[in-house]
Design a protein around this motif. Structure first.
Motif, PDB file in Angstrom:
ATOM      1  N   ALA A  32       0.965  -1.193   0.165  1.00  0.00           N
ATOM      2  CA  ALA A  32      -0.740   0.003  -0.368  1.00  0.00           C
ATOM      3  C   ALA A  32       0.470   0.865  -0.116  1.00  0.00           C
ATOM      4  CB  ALA A  32      -0.650  -0.103   1.458  1.00  0.00           C
ATOM      5  N   LEU A  33       2.565   0.830   0.293  1.00  0.00           N
ATOM      6  CA  LEU A  33       3.080   2.421   0.585  1.00  0.00           C
ATOM      7  C   LEU A  33       4.113   2.288  -0.724  1.00  0.00           C
ATOM      8  CD1 LEU A  33       4.145   1.951   4.348  1.00  0.00           C
ATOM      9  CD2 LEU A  33       2.494   3.306   3.292  1.00  0.00           C
ATOM     10  N   LYS A  34       3.935   1.097  -1.517  1.00  0.00           N
ATOM     11  CA  LYS A  34       4.765   1.713  -2.576  1.00  0.00           C
ATOM     12  C   LYS A  34       3.205   2.057  -3.849  1.00  0.00           C
ATOM     13  CE  LYS A  34       7.185  -2.409  -2.006  1.00  0.00           C
ATOM     14  NZ  LYS A  34       7.745  -4.053  -2.513  1.00  0.00           N
ATOM     15  N   THR A  35       5.095   2.379  -5.189  1.00  0.00           N
ATOM     16  CA  THR A  35       3.980   2.732  -5.698  1.00  0.00           C
ATOM     17  C   THR A  35       3.788   1.701  -7.518  1.00  0.00           C
ATOM     18  OG1 THR A  35       6.041   3.155  -7.388  1.00  0.00           O
ATOM     19  CG2 THR A  35       5.733   4.890  -6.082  1.00  0.00           C
ATOM     20  N   GLN A  36       3.005   1.668  -8.266  1.00  0.00           N
ATOM     21  CA  GLN A  36       2.693   1.105  -8.275  1.00  0.00           C
ATOM     22  C   GLN A  36       3.632   0.509  -9.528  1.00  0.00           C
ATOM     23  OE1 GLN A  36      -0.735  -0.319  -8.378  1.00  0.00           O
ATOM     24  NE2 GLN A  36      -1.349  -1.114 -10.657  1.00  0.00           N
ATOM     25  N   THR A  37       4.896   1.937 -10.395  1.00  0.00           N
ATOM     26  CA  THR A  37       5.809   1.084 -10.882  1.00  0.00           C
ATOM     27  C   THR A  37       6.352   0.022  -9.718  1.00  0.00           C
ATOM     28  OG1 THR A  37       5.503   3.125 -12.166  1.00  0.00           O
ATOM     29  CG2 THR A  37       7.918   1.650 -12.058  1.00  0.00           C
ATOM     30  N   GLU A  38       6.914   0.758  -8.416  1.00  0.00           N
ATOM     31  CA  GLU A  38       7.321  -0.061  -7.865  1.00  0.00           C
ATOM     32  C   GLU A  38       6.982  -1.572  -7.415  1.00  0.00           C
ATOM     33  OE1 GLU A  38      10.629   1.469  -4.005  1.00  0.00           O
ATOM     34  OE2 GLU A  38       8.773   1.574  -4.262  1.00  0.00           O
ATOM     35  N   ILE A  39       6.188  -1.795  -7.950  1.00  0.00           N
ATOM     36  CA  ILE A  39       5.432  -3.372  -7.456  1.00  0.00           C
ATOM     37  C   ILE A  39       5.895  -4.280  -8.212  1.00  0.00           C
ATOM     38  CG2 ILE A  39       2.750  -4.514  -6.961  1.00  0.00           C
ATOM     39  CD1 ILE A  39       1.929  -1.756  -5.622  1.00  0.00           C
ATOM     40  N   PHE A  40       5.347  -3.597  -9.539  1.00  0.00           N
ATOM     41  CA  PHE A  40       5.351  -4.413 -10.421  1.00  0.00           C
ATOM     42  C   PHE A  40       7.369  -4.830 -10.841  1.00  0.00           C
ATOM     43  CE2 PHE A  40       1.987  -3.842 -11.011  1.00  0.00           C
ATOM     44  CZ  PHE A  40       0.904  -4.950 -11.008  1.00  0.00           C
ATOM     45  N   GLU A  41       8.109  -4.170  -9.973  1.00  0.00           N
ATOM     46  CA  GLU A  41       9.950  -4.426 -10.096  1.00  0.00           C
ATOM     47  C   GLU A  41      10.165  -5.383  -9.743  1.00  0.00           C
ATOM     48  OE1 GLU A  41      11.702  -1.328  -8.084  1.00  0.00           O
ATOM     49  OE2 GLU A  41      11.711   0.131  -9.396  1.00  0.00           O
ATOM     50  N   ILE A  42      11.646  -6.560 -10.382  1.00  0.00           N
ATOM     51  CA  ILE A  42      11.790  -8.122  -9.745  1.00  0.00           C
ATOM     52  C   ILE A  42      13.060  -7.341 -10.098  1.00  0.00           C
ATOM     53  CG2 ILE A  42      11.705 -10.159 -11.403  1.00  0.00           C
ATOM     54  CD1 ILE A  42       9.330  -8.899 -13.001  1.00  0.00           C
ATOM     55  N   PRO A  43      13.455  -7.545  -8.913  1.00  0.00           N
ATOM     56  CA  PRO A  43      12.828  -8.255  -7.533  1.00  0.00           C
ATOM     57  C   PRO A  43      12.044  -7.268  -7.106  1.00  0.00           C
ATOM     58  CG  PRO A  43      15.277  -8.199  -6.690  1.00  0.00           C
ATOM     59  CD  PRO A  43      15.389  -7.929  -8.819  1.00  0.00           C
ATOM     60  N   ASP A  50      10.441   4.918  -2.962  1.00  0.00           N
ATOM     61  CA  ASP A  50       9.793   5.892  -2.968  1.00  0.00           C
ATOM     62  C   ASP A  50       8.367   5.869  -2.243  1.00  0.00           C
ATOM     63  OD1 ASP A  50      11.543   6.754  -4.591  1.00  0.00           O
ATOM     64  OD2 ASP A  50      10.718   5.876  -5.986  1.00  0.00           O
ATOM     65  N   LEU A  51       8.339   6.144  -1.320  1.00  0.00           N
ATOM     66  CA  LEU A  51       7.036   5.870   0.241  1.00  0.00           C
ATOM     67  C   LEU A  51       5.744   6.412  -0.294  1.00  0.00           C
ATOM     68  CD1 LEU A  51       7.160   4.683   4.049  1.00  0.00           C
ATOM     69  CD2 LEU A  51       5.866   6.916   3.215  1.00  0.00           C
ATOM     70  N   THR A  52       4.479   6.481  -0.629  1.00  0.00           N
ATOM     71  CA  THR A  52       3.986   7.214  -0.751  1.00  0.00           C
ATOM     72  C   THR A  52       2.455   7.352   0.044  1.00  0.00           C
ATOM     73  OG1 THR A  52       2.665   7.791  -2.428  1.00  0.00           O
ATOM     74  CG2 THR A  52       2.950   5.514  -2.591  1.00  0.00           C
ATOM     75  N   LEU A  53       1.644   8.421   0.231  1.00  0.00           N
ATOM     76  CA  LEU A  53       0.152   7.756   1.404  1.00  0.00           C
ATOM     77  C   LEU A  53      -0.642   7.994   0.408  1.00  0.00           C
ATOM     78  CD1 LEU A  53       1.241   9.717   4.574  1.00  0.00           C
ATOM     79  CD2 LEU A  53       0.813   7.179   4.394  1.00  0.00           C
ATOM     80  N   GLN A  54      -0.388   8.043  -1.157  1.00  0.00           N
ATOM     81  CA  GLN A  54      -1.751   9.147  -2.207  1.00  0.00           C
ATOM     82  C   GLN A  54      -2.641   7.862  -2.133  1.00  0.00           C
ATOM     83  OE1 GLN A  54      -0.371   9.003  -5.854  1.00  0.00           O
ATOM     84  NE2 GLN A  54      -2.354   9.518  -6.133  1.00  0.00           N
TER      85      GLN A  54
END
Length: 276
Positions: A32-43, A50-54
């Motif tokens: 929930a604190l990650k950006t959408q791009t960071e979620i799909f990074e491997i690994p 990049d902590l986000t509260l959006q």
């Protein structure tokens, strides 16, 4: 020395089990604190760079959907809790105190109903509620969710009433109390921790329900908060950070209930842990 080593070993085993069970919750918070791009990074990183509260801001500032879902879930959960608790208290007391021929088959029936999936009775409940003109009303999911809470509440409260000495009933009768008076004035105050446990779990069942809420209610403004999870499943992607933020916000009432009621929950579960 040997007992100390055993204690240390048990501590680490317990810590490992705790980490295994808590990891999904940790991962939900981190996602929930990650950006959408960071979620799909491997690994994928174990902690957001990049902590986000959006996603949380979107939940709290959504166009009334979250608050409306909270209100709907609260109405449904409180209604189901009230029905299941009120009906299960006298039923469990009767199973604990009185003898009759179908007692054991009845207890077995309540145990079996705990194993059955909700979808098994979904069609029959839909037909019944349709003929009673209860579709698109709060009463339909309230009654359906109560069917989940009643068997569990009866099983919990029956063992709790069994743990209460029968001498208290006899003492109340000597003082001139009837069965009803001894039940109301003596048994209910003593069984309060068990009743709270049954009510809490009935509330949790109803709060987390999804299938009954979306089946019996087609009006989006009346659906429980759990149905809002579909808002983040788009045609070509799923907004995982918003989905996880929504999950955290949705479970907060349940978490708060367990935090403030843990003393009663532990007491109710341990005091009722007797041989049936």
């Amino acid at each position: 020395m040997k007992s100390k080593k055993n204690s240390v070993a048990l501590f680490f085993v317990g810590l490992l089990i705790f980490m295994i069970f808590m990891f999904p919750l940790y991962w939900m918070i981190v996602t929930a604190l990650k950006t959408q791009t960071e979620i799909f990074e491997i690994p994928t990183p174990l902690w957001p760079r990049d902590l986000t509260l959006q996603p949380f801001q979107e939940q709290l500032s959504a166009s009334g959907d979250t608050l409306r879902g909270f209100k709907n879930s609260l109405v449904i959960a409180l209604g189901a809790t009230a029905i299941s608790t009120i009906l299960s208290i006298p039923a469990s007391y009767g199973l604990a105190r009185f003898r009759f021929k179908v007692k054991k088959p009845l207890i077995l029936f309540f145990l079996i109903t705990q194993m059955l999936p909700s979808t098994l009775v979904l069609t029959s409940l839909y037909i019944m509620f349709s003929r009673l003109h209860l579709l698109n009303t709060y009463m339909a999911p309230i009654l359906a969710d109560a069917t989940l809470g009643i068997p569990f509440s009866i099983i919990i409260l029956r063992t709790y009433f069994i743990s209460i000495p029968k001498e208290l009933d006899e003492a109340a009768k000597i003082d001139g109390c009837s069965h009803l008076q001894s039940f109301v004035k003596v048994m209910l105050p003593i069984a309060r921790p068990g009743i709270i446990v049954a009510a809490v779990f009935s509330f949790v069942y109803a709060w987390g329900d999804l299938i009954y809420g979306i089946t019996f209610i087609t009006d989006p403004t009346m659906r429980p908060i759990t149905s809002s999870i579909y808002n983040y499943v788009q045609q070509y992607q799923t907004l995982w950070n918003s989905t996880m933020a929504f999950g955290i916000v949705a479970i907060m009432p349940v978490v708060l209930i367990f935090i403030f009621m843990q003393r009663y929950i532990v007491s109710g579960l341990t005091n009722g842990a007797v041989k049936a």
